[in-house]
Design an enzyme around this catalytic site. Sequence first.
Site, short mmCIF file in Angstrom:
data_model
loop_
_atom_site.label_atom_id
_atom_site.label_comp_id
_atom_site.label_asym_id
_atom_site.label_seq_id
_atom_site.Cartn_x
_atom_site.Cartn_y
_atom_site.Cartn_z
N HIS A 1 7.15 -7.69 3.99
CA HIS A 1 5.95 -8.49 4.26
C HIS A 1 4.74 -7.48 3.84
O HIS A 1 3.78 -7.73 3.08
CB HIS A 1 5.81 -8.86 5.59
C1 LIG Z 1 5.98 -12.25 17.71
C2 LIG Z 1 5.93 -11.16 16.19
C3 LIG Z 1 4.64 -11.43 15.82
C4 LIG Z 1 6.47 -9.99 16.75
O1 LIG Z 1 7.87 -9.90 16.90
P1 LIG Z 1 8.28 -8.44 17.53
O2 LIG Z 1 9.78 -8.85 17.93
O3 LIG Z 1 7.95 -7.44 16.56
O4 LIG Z 1 7.41 -8.14 18.89
P2 LIG Z 1 7.67 -7.44 20.22
O5 LIG Z 1 7.49 -8.26 21.18
O6 LIG Z 1 8.85 -6.49 19.79
O7 LIG Z 1 6.05 -6.70 20.12
C5 LIG Z 1 5.66 -5.84 21.04
C6 LIG Z 1 5.74 -4.36 20.80
O8 LIG Z 1 4.75 -4.15 19.61
C7 LIG Z 1 4.14 -2.81 19.78
N1 LIG Z 1 2.89 -2.99 19.08
C8 LIG Z 1 1.76 -3.40 19.48
N2 LIG Z 1 0.78 -3.29 18.49
C9 LIG Z 1 1.40 -2.97 17.43
C10 LIG Z 1 1.04 -2.96 16.18
N3 LIG Z 1 -0.03 -3.19 15.53
N4 LIG Z 1 2.13 -2.61 15.36
C11 LIG Z 1 3.39 -2.50 15.68
N5 LIG Z 1 3.66 -2.50 16.92
C12 LIG Z 1 2.82 -2.70 17.90
C13 LIG Z 1 3.92 -3.14 21.20
O9 LIG Z 1 3.50 -1.85 21.94
C14 LIG Z 1 5.33 -3.48 21.82
O10 LIG Z 1 6.18 -2.17 21.86
P3 LIG Z 1 7.03 -1.84 23.31
O11 LIG Z 1 7.97 -3.32 22.78
O12 LIG Z 1 7.73 -0.62 22.59
O13 LIG Z 1 6.43 -2.15 24.45
C15 LIG Z 1 6.75 -12.10 15.50
O14 LIG Z 1 6.44 -13.64 15.26
C16 LIG Z 1 6.96 -11.62 14.07
O15 LIG Z 1 6.11 -11.46 13.19
N6 LIG Z 1 8.14 -10.81 13.80
C17 LIG Z 1 8.43 -10.03 12.57
C18 LIG Z 1 8.30 -8.72 12.96
C19 LIG Z 1 6.90 -8.09 12.44
O16 LIG Z 1 6.69 -7.05 12.00
N7 LIG Z 1 5.81 -8.92 12.19
C20 LIG Z 1 4.40 -8.72 11.65
C21 LIG Z 1 4.46 -8.63 10.33
S1 LIG Z 1 4.84 -10.19 9.39
C22 LIG Z 1 3.35 -11.18 9.13
O17 LIG Z 1 2.54 -10.58 9.63
C23 LIG Z 1 3.65 -12.55 8.86
C24 LIG Z 1 2.09 -13.06 8.60
O18 LIG Z 1 1.40 -12.78 7.85
O19 LIG Z 1 1.86 -14.01 9.60
#
Ligand SMILES: CC(C)(COP(=O)(O)OP(=O)(O)OC[C@H]1O[C@@H](n2cnc3c(N)ncnc32)[C@H](O)[C@@H]1OP(=O)(O)O)[C@@H](O)C(=O)NCCC(=O)NCCSC(=O)CC(=O)O
Length: 294
Positions: A159
């Site tokens: 992505h």
């Molecule tokens: C709910 C989602 C948004 C995210 O799912 P995840 O399983 O990654 O979520 P999660 O519950 O583990 O996320 C919480 C963790 O992320 C950390 N965190 C916080 N801010 C962050 C940032 N800016 N970048 C990366 N990680 C970050 C927190 O500290 C926490 O860490 P800790 O757990 O250590 O406390 C999901 O719908 C999703 O998009 N999943 C795909 C993964 C992804 O990379 N998405 C973004 C790009 S795709 C995209 O963006 C599509 C679009 O355009 O809509």
Amino acid sequence: MASVYSTLTYWLVNHPNIANFTWTEGETLGSTVFFVSVVVTAYLSATFLLRYVMVSLPSLGPRILKPITAVHSLILFLLSLTMAVGCTLSLASSPDIVPSHPTARFFRSICLPLDVKPSGSLFFWAQVFYLSKILEFGDTLLIILGKSFQRLSFLHVYHHAVVVIMCFIWLRTRQSMFPFGLWANSTVHVIMYGYYFLCAIGWRPKWKRLVTDCQVLQFLLAFGFASLMFQEHVFGSGCSGFWACGFNGAFNASLLALFFNFRSKNYAKKTRLDTWAEMIKDVGKKAIGSKKID
Ligand SMILES: CC(C)(COP(=O)(O)OP(=O)(O)OC[C@H]1O[C@@H](n2cnc3c(N)ncnc32)[C@H](O)[C@@H]1OP(=O)(O)O)[C@@H](O)C(=O)NCCC(=O)NCCSC(=O)CC(=O)O
């Protein structure tokens, strides 16, 4: 209320730097094929390299990482909000592209005229959106530095790399559908970075699934509106960058498939567990008669 609207319209649409913006290939920041190629190659190489280097290094502790993650997410939350509002107001008030009739105005968000010039507020926000996708590379860096390798999924890296190419194509081909894509994705990212910000400050919201559902919805809506755009292109006066929409369609379809997979892995398990829990409860109830069990 009217003064808030007119102030926002001035700063996000009619300000001379925004209203007089013109995207010129080779002159505007990041406007060459060479730039996109270097940026995407550098992102992918750095991601794979750092991923393997970090295996043997200690992760940055949460004390350092969490505040940086929170600030990064807050910046992207505010930027997404500004882009969503800027795009909405541009669609509502740009007299050069947007006719005054509401239906025609909606059609302008999915079908730009064949002779549209890449200038004005809509193209300004498309340029900001494009550059913001490079800022989003910070997400990957934070994941790697925290050694949360299970979150460094194919979906994430794919992505982050391809979305930059998509935005460049939007601008270069003056692609129809980009105003809708910009608006929908910025709005969804307000919710997503809001969620990430709250996680980073230690408050894990219960509405994670809602974030994923909004992401899926934006892709489904894009397909729905693309069919209207197709009709307008074939039977109407034509839409700019029609063939480039194929790239968007393929990218959206692949993301939709990856998000369905993400959903079934992350949320379906819960449902199955719930079913099992209920079955065990039922068996327990039958075994001990009318006694209540929790
Ligand atoms: C709910 C989602 C948004 C995210 O799912 P995840 O399983 O990654 O979520 P999660 O519950 O583990 O996320 C919480 C963790 O992320 C950390 N965190 C916080 N801010 C962050 C940032 N800016 N970048 C990366 N990680 C970050 C927190 O500290 C926490 O860490 P800790 O757990 O250590 O406390 C999901 O719908 C999703 O998009 N999943 C795909 C993964 C992804 O990379 N998405 C973004 C790009 S795709 C995209 O963006 C599509 C679009 O355009 O809509």
